[in-house]
Design a protein around this motif. Sequence first.
Motif, PDB file in Angstrom:
ATOM      1  N   HIS A 109      37.060 -10.769   2.557  1.00 11.05           N
ATOM      2  CA  HIS A 109      36.320 -11.966   2.167  1.00 11.05           C
ATOM      3  C   HIS A 109      34.834 -11.606   2.192  1.00 11.05           C
ATOM      4  N   VAL A 110      34.142 -11.801   1.084  1.00 14.42           N
ATOM      5  CA  VAL A 110      32.724 -11.495   0.988  1.00 14.42           C
ATOM      6  C   VAL A 110      31.952 -12.793   0.768  1.00 14.42           C
ATOM      7  N   ARG A 111      30.987 -13.034   1.636  1.00 12.40           N
ATOM      8  CA  ARG A 111      30.148 -14.227   1.499  1.00 12.40           C
ATOM      9  C   ARG A 111      28.781 -13.795   0.977  1.00 12.40           C
ATOM     10  N   VAL A 112      28.363 -14.434  -0.108  1.00 18.68           N
ATOM     11  CA  VAL A 112      27.112 -14.058  -0.764  1.00 18.68           C
ATOM     12  C   VAL A 112      26.200 -15.277  -0.838  1.00 18.68           C
ATOM     13  N   PHE A 113      24.982 -15.151  -0.290  1.00 20.40           N
ATOM     14  CA  PHE A 113      23.937 -16.149  -0.486  1.00 20.40           C
ATOM     15  C   PHE A 113      23.007 -15.592  -1.564  1.00 20.40           C
ATOM     16  N   ALA A 114      22.717 -16.377  -2.585  1.00 19.47           N
ATOM     17  CA  ALA A 114      21.922 -15.858  -3.701  1.00 19.47           C
ATOM     18  C   ALA A 114      21.006 -16.936  -4.253  1.00 19.47           C
ATOM     19  N   ASN A 115      19.969 -16.491  -4.965  1.00 20.34           N
ATOM     20  CA  ASN A 115      19.042 -17.437  -5.580  1.00 20.34           C
ATOM     21  C   ASN A 115      19.624 -17.983  -6.890  1.00 20.34           C
ATOM     22  N   THR A 116      18.876 -18.869  -7.519  1.00 19.53           N
ATOM     23  CA  THR A 116      19.380 -19.576  -8.692  1.00 19.53           C
ATOM     24  C   THR A 116      19.764 -18.631  -9.819  1.00 19.53           C
ATOM     25  N   THR A 117      18.910 -17.665 -10.114  1.00 18.76           N
ATOM     26  CA  THR A 117      19.181 -16.762 -11.228  1.00 18.76           C
ATOM     27  C   THR A 117      20.475 -15.994 -11.018  1.00 18.76           C
ATOM     28  N   ALA A 118      20.689 -15.514  -9.797  1.00 21.18           N
ATOM     29  CA  ALA A 118      21.910 -14.770  -9.516  1.00 21.18           C
ATOM     30  C   ALA A 118      23.145 -15.648  -9.686  1.00 21.18           C
ATOM     31  N   VAL A 119      23.091 -16.869  -9.133  1.00 18.70           N
ATOM     32  CA  VAL A 119      24.262 -17.742  -9.148  1.00 18.70           C
ATOM     33  C   VAL A 119      24.597 -18.220 -10.549  1.00 18.70           C
ATOM     34  N   THR A 120      23.578 -18.538 -11.331  1.00 17.16           N
ATOM     35  CA  THR A 120      23.840 -19.141 -12.642  1.00 17.16           C
ATOM     36  C   THR A 120      23.813 -18.161 -13.796  1.00 17.16           C
ATOM     37  N   ASP A 121      23.234 -16.969 -13.567  1.00 18.34           N
ATOM     38  CA  ASP A 121      23.047 -16.047 -14.691  1.00 18.34           C
ATOM     39  C   ASP A 121      23.948 -14.823 -14.602  1.00 18.34           C
ATOM     40  N   PHE A 122      23.639 -13.891 -13.673  1.00 17.84           N
ATOM     41  CA  PHE A 122      24.353 -12.613 -13.767  1.00 17.84           C
ATOM     42  C   PHE A 122      25.580 -12.488 -12.863  1.00 17.84           C
ATOM     43  N   MET A 123      25.679 -13.224 -11.769  1.00 18.72           N
ATOM     44  CA  MET A 123      26.880 -13.101 -10.946  1.00 18.72           C
ATOM     45  C   MET A 123      28.144 -13.571 -11.679  1.00 18.72           C
ATOM     46  N   PRO A 124      28.088 -14.622 -12.507  1.00 16.84           N
ATOM     47  CA  PRO A 124      29.291 -14.980 -13.273  1.00 16.84           C
ATOM     48  C   PRO A 124      29.753 -13.877 -14.227  1.00 16.84           C
ATOM     49  N   GLU A 125      28.847 -12.970 -14.618  1.00 16.88           N
ATOM     50  CA  GLU A 125      29.240 -11.845 -15.450  1.00 16.88           C
ATOM     51  C   GLU A 125      29.884 -10.726 -14.632  1.00 16.88           C
ATOM     52  N   ILE A 126      29.430 -10.577 -13.394  1.00 14.82           N
ATOM     53  CA  ILE A 126      29.865  -9.467 -12.556  1.00 14.82           C
ATOM     54  C   ILE A 126      31.165  -9.769 -11.814  1.00 14.82           C
ATOM     55  N   LEU A 127      31.322 -10.985 -11.321  1.00 12.94           N
ATOM     56  CA  LEU A 127      32.440 -11.299 -10.434  1.00 12.94           C
ATOM     57  C   LEU A 127      33.822 -11.170 -11.070  1.00 12.94           C
ATOM     58  N   PRO A 128      34.029 -11.550 -12.349  1.00 10.67           N
ATOM     59  CA  PRO A 128      35.381 -11.394 -12.899  1.00 10.67           C
ATOM     60  C   PRO A 128      35.922  -9.977 -12.804  1.00 10.67           C
ATOM     61  N   ALA A 129      35.093  -8.980 -13.117  1.00 13.92           N
ATOM     62  CA  ALA A 129      35.536  -7.585 -13.035  1.00 13.92           C
ATOM     63  C   ALA A 129      35.808  -7.193 -11.587  1.00 13.92           C
ATOM     64  N   PHE A 130      34.951  -7.643 -10.677  1.00 14.23           N
ATOM     65  CA  PHE A 130      35.153  -7.309  -9.268  1.00 14.23           C
ATOM     66  C   PHE A 130      36.453  -7.925  -8.744  1.00 14.23           C
ATOM     67  N   LEU A 131      36.691  -9.194  -9.045  1.00 17.89           N
ATOM     68  CA  LEU A 131      37.887  -9.873  -8.545  1.00 17.89           C
ATOM     69  C   LEU A 131      39.162  -9.296  -9.170  1.00 17.89           C
ATOM     70  N   ALA A 132      39.069  -8.884 -10.437  1.00 14.71           N
ATOM     71  CA  ALA A 132      40.233  -8.268 -11.082  1.00 14.71           C
ATOM     72  C   ALA A 132      40.566  -6.935 -10.421  1.00 14.71           C
ATOM     73  N   ALA A 133      39.530  -6.182 -10.025  1.00 14.65           N
ATOM     74  CA  ALA A 133      39.742  -4.884  -9.381  1.00 14.65           C
ATOM     75  C   ALA A 133      40.114  -5.024  -7.905  1.00 14.65           C
ATOM     76  N   ASN A 134      39.854  -6.204  -7.332  1.00 22.74           N
ATOM     77  CA  ASN A 134      40.131  -6.439  -5.909  1.00 22.74           C
ATOM     78  C   ASN A 134      40.908  -7.751  -5.758  1.00 22.74           C
ATOM     79  N   PRO A 135      42.175  -7.767  -6.146  1.00 27.10           N
ATOM     80  CA  PRO A 135      42.934  -9.029  -6.178  1.00 27.10           C
ATOM     81  C   PRO A 135      43.163  -9.667  -4.812  1.00 27.10           C
ATOM     82  N   ARG A 136      42.990  -8.904  -3.743  1.00 29.81           N
ATOM     83  CA  ARG A 136      43.211  -9.464  -2.406  1.00 29.81           C
ATOM     84  C   ARG A 136      41.906  -9.693  -1.658  1.00 29.81           C
ATOM     85  N   VAL A 137      40.812  -9.795  -2.412  1.00 25.68           N
ATOM     86  CA  VAL A 137      39.501 -10.076  -1.834  1.00 25.68           C
ATOM     87  C   VAL A 137      38.955 -11.361  -2.441  1.00 25.68           C
ATOM     88  N   ASN A 138      38.476 -12.248  -1.603  1.00 28.60           N
ATOM     89  CA  ASN A 138      37.837 -13.483  -2.062  1.00 28.60           C
ATOM     90  C   ASN A 138      36.320 -13.352  -1.962  1.00 28.60           C
TER      91      ASN A 138
END
Length: 310
Positions: free
Chosen positions: A94-123
Amino acid sequence: MQFDLTDLRLFVLTAEQGALSRAAAARHLSLAAASARIKALEQQAGMPLLYREARGMRPTPAGEAFLHHARGVLRQTEQLRTDLQEYSGGLRGHVRVFANTTAVTDFMPEILPAFLAANPRVNVELQEKPNAEIPRGVLDGRADIGIVAGQVDTLGLTAIHFSTDRLALVVPRGHRFARRRRMAFAQTLDEPMVGMHPASTLQVFLAQVTEQLGQPQKLRVQLSSFDAMCRMIGAGVGIGIVPESAARRYLAPMGLVLIDLEDAWSVRERYILVREETRMPAYAQSLIDLLCAHHQKPLAPAPKVRKRRS
């Protein structure tokens, strides 16, 4: 000192409610039992933790420090319980991430799908927080990773620089500023503005800037994403300050023009914050690696705007 979780919960309730009787009732304890527990805590501490006053109780200076740490222990205990429940269901991490507005609304939504697909047992738990709160969250264990931009006190945390972004002025193509290449933020303040929601990192920062300038923005609408901002700007509602990395993708489809800001604060260095990088689980480190790799990709050039590297 040996602490019982019941005692810690009782102390926190007493400090918050200002009355031992109410705290005892909430913890289903008799007043005498609750009083004995508080006195035992003070004996262990070797000093008074609560002032006894006619109107109730309040923490002493030592009690304030005790309260801060007691809340942290209880928060971590609750998080431990939640994590163990998830692990019993097959979760590996389980990874907890605190991030600013740009990260949350802009680039993290692009990055997280690939990460979650590669790590199916990680939230991943991603929360938007003000820049100043992010280092504190990482330091006290509420977050494993922090993402900040600009001038931020990192509180001694390990700071990994992963990209540079810029705040820029975005206007519709037909706007009177559209032919400008550069201008100062102060020159925009007489114009109707489109902004982010009041609690966003960006809007809080711009409010601080306008306070120093002595003139507020004329905000017509405040929104929760850069996509929505750019749509409103394209529709002629107003102009807005948007991170360049986010604005570039909307310039052509929404008929927008990006104008550089002359202000030094418009350049925003981005950092990943961690407590001790070497002790991070492999899956958390892989998220950091993916984040850094994502920002090594060159940005596509925007129409009529000089290309800048991230």
